[in-house]
Design an enzyme around this catalytic site. Sequence first.
Site, PDB file in Angstrom:
ATOM      1  N   ASN A   1       0.874  -1.176   0.000  1.00 62.09           N
ATOM      2  CA  ASN A   1       0.000   0.000   0.000  1.00 62.09           C
ATOM      3  C   ASN A   1       0.914   1.229   0.000  1.00 62.09           C
ATOM      4  O   ASN A   1       1.450   1.603   1.029  1.00 62.09           O
ATOM      5  CB  ASN A   1      -0.885  -0.030   1.255  1.00 62.09           C
ATOM      6  CG  ASN A   1      -1.686   1.246   1.428  1.00 62.09           C
ATOM      7  OD1 ASN A   1      -1.776   2.068   0.506  1.00 62.09           O
ATOM      8  ND2 ASN A   1      -2.275   1.412   2.604  1.00 62.09           N
TER       9      ASN A   1
ATOM     10  N   LYS B   1       0.230   4.308  -0.351  1.00 64.16           N
ATOM     11  CA  LYS B   1      -0.374   5.540   0.190  1.00 64.16           C
ATOM     12  C   LYS B   1      -0.054   6.713  -0.754  1.00 64.16           C
ATOM     13  O   LYS B   1       0.025   6.513  -1.964  1.00 64.16           O
ATOM     14  CB  LYS B   1       0.101   5.779   1.620  1.00 64.16           C
ATOM     15  CG  LYS B   1      -0.064   4.513   2.473  1.00 64.16           C
ATOM     16  CD  LYS B   1       0.148   4.717   3.931  1.00 64.16           C
ATOM     17  CE  LYS B   1      -0.031   3.383   4.634  1.00 64.16           C
ATOM     18  NZ  LYS B   1       0.007   3.484   6.072  1.00 64.16           N
TER      19      LYS B   1
ATOM     20  N   HIS C   1      -9.470   1.439   4.747  1.00 65.50           N
ATOM     21  CA  HIS C   1      -8.199   1.612   5.456  1.00 65.50           C
ATOM     22  C   HIS C   1      -8.410   2.592   6.613  1.00 65.50           C
ATOM     23  O   HIS C   1      -9.201   3.538   6.486  1.00 65.50           O
ATOM     24  CB  HIS C   1      -7.145   2.143   4.489  1.00 65.50           C
ATOM     25  CG  HIS C   1      -5.776   2.125   5.093  1.00 65.50           C
ATOM     26  ND1 HIS C   1      -5.350   3.106   5.960  1.00 65.50           N
ATOM     27  CD2 HIS C   1      -4.767   1.229   4.989  1.00 65.50           C
ATOM     28  CE1 HIS C   1      -4.117   2.808   6.365  1.00 65.50           C
ATOM     29  NE2 HIS C   1      -3.739   1.681   5.784  1.00 65.50           N
TER      30      HIS C   1
ATOM     31  N   GLU D   1      -6.759   4.991   7.632  1.00 67.71           N
ATOM     32  CA  GLU D   1      -6.527   6.401   7.265  1.00 67.71           C
ATOM     33  C   GLU D   1      -7.751   6.980   6.556  1.00 67.71           C
ATOM     34  O   GLU D   1      -8.083   8.150   6.728  1.00 67.71           O
ATOM     35  CB  GLU D   1      -5.251   6.519   6.409  1.00 67.71           C
ATOM     36  CG  GLU D   1      -4.004   6.345   7.277  1.00 67.71           C
ATOM     37  CD  GLU D   1      -2.809   5.732   6.569  1.00 67.71           C
ATOM     38  OE1 GLU D   1      -2.773   5.726   5.323  1.00 67.71           O
ATOM     39  OE2 GLU D   1      -1.903   5.236   7.280  1.00 67.71           O
TER      40      GLU D   1
ATOM     41  N   GLU E   1      -5.466  -4.792  10.458  1.00 74.52           N
ATOM     42  CA  GLU E   1      -4.487  -3.726  10.642  1.00 74.52           C
ATOM     43  C   GLU E   1      -4.780  -2.962  11.932  1.00 74.52           C
ATOM     44  O   GLU E   1      -5.583  -2.007  11.926  1.00 74.52           O
ATOM     45  CB  GLU E   1      -4.542  -2.754   9.465  1.00 74.52           C
ATOM     46  CG  GLU E   1      -4.147  -3.387   8.148  1.00 74.52           C
ATOM     47  CD  GLU E   1      -3.485  -2.381   7.206  1.00 74.52           C
ATOM     48  OE1 GLU E   1      -2.414  -2.706   6.680  1.00 74.52           O
ATOM     49  OE2 GLU E   1      -4.015  -1.267   7.040  1.00 74.52           O
TER      50      GLU E   1
ATOM     51  N   GLY F   1       2.405   2.404  10.658  1.00 75.80           N
ATOM     52  CA  GLY F   1       3.384   3.482  10.503  1.00 75.80           C
ATOM     53  C   GLY F   1       4.100   3.862  11.786  1.00 75.80           C
ATOM     54  O   GLY F   1       4.734   4.916  11.850  1.00 75.80           O
TER      55      GLY F   1
ATOM     56  N   SER G   1       3.381  -1.907  10.285  1.00 83.14           N
ATOM     57  CA  SER G   1       4.827  -1.963  10.526  1.00 83.14           C
ATOM     58  C   SER G   1       5.459  -3.304  10.137  1.00 83.14           C
ATOM     59  O   SER G   1       6.370  -3.789  10.805  1.00 83.14           O
ATOM     60  CB  SER G   1       5.135  -1.609  11.983  1.00 83.14           C
ATOM     61  OG  SER G   1       4.731  -0.282  12.257  1.00 83.14           O
TER      62      SER G   1
END
Length: 259
Positions: free
Chosen positions: A10, A12, A101, A103, A173, A179, A218
């Site tokens: 991904n 991003k 996701h 985000e 996730e 991250g 991560s």
Amino acid sequence: MNMTVYIAGNWKMNNSPNETEDFMTNLGQFNIDAKSYGLDNSIKAIVCPSSIALERASDKKPAWLELGAQDSYFEESGAYTGEVSPSMLKDFGVKYVIVGHSERRNIFGEVNEDINKKVKKILELDMIPILCVGENDTEREQGITFPVIEIQIKKALWGIDKNELNRIIIAYEPVWAIGTGKAATPEDAEEVGSYIKEVLANIDQRNGEAVPVLYGGSVNPDNIAGFVNMGNIDGALVGGKSVKSDSFVELIKKVSEII
Ligand code: PGA
């Protein structure tokens, strides 16, 4: 060991069209023999570039690499400024679409109802949704990881034909791991992976059990094997460490050593 291991990158908001072309050119320099790395059948390698880099990715990618998108709207066309429709993505050869996701949920306010519409539309167009679920820090501390995930899954899959269930991929996730460099342990991921498979099997035994569950948060070349070795984790959704070709190739190599 699982039949097929997914390594999905991904990207991003990283890798412009030019950088995407460089990524693909660099992949060529690693002389990847798809067969010896298992990329012909046991590993599925996917990258999800920004939508404006999809065309370049599609033109320049090697045959063993599949394409995904990071999001899609649920309408086909119309007055939806800034959005991209699933059929537009399909035009570029996109096979997978990340949906929900964290985000998208946390920064852009996406809710389960939107996610449900997106999953339905992506399935309708014969693409594969990679549905992201996961608890945040507070929910984890409160010990409500399982119910949070169960609700996310059930709401995202509401009204979907049970026979379509086996065309979906779930990515677990945990929000606190994305991250942060603070990955879950393989054992924790396995516990949640096994719970996700239980929730899916309760929706439909046969089709539910066939759903691949990926871990994301991560993941890097040093820890990917630990996750993939777990019986209920069928691969990884990787952000930061998928953006550069050398580290993406390292992820593939590390998985190919253990399959
Ligand atoms: P990360 O991101 O690997 O950079 O933690 C994972 C993701 O958001 O899918």
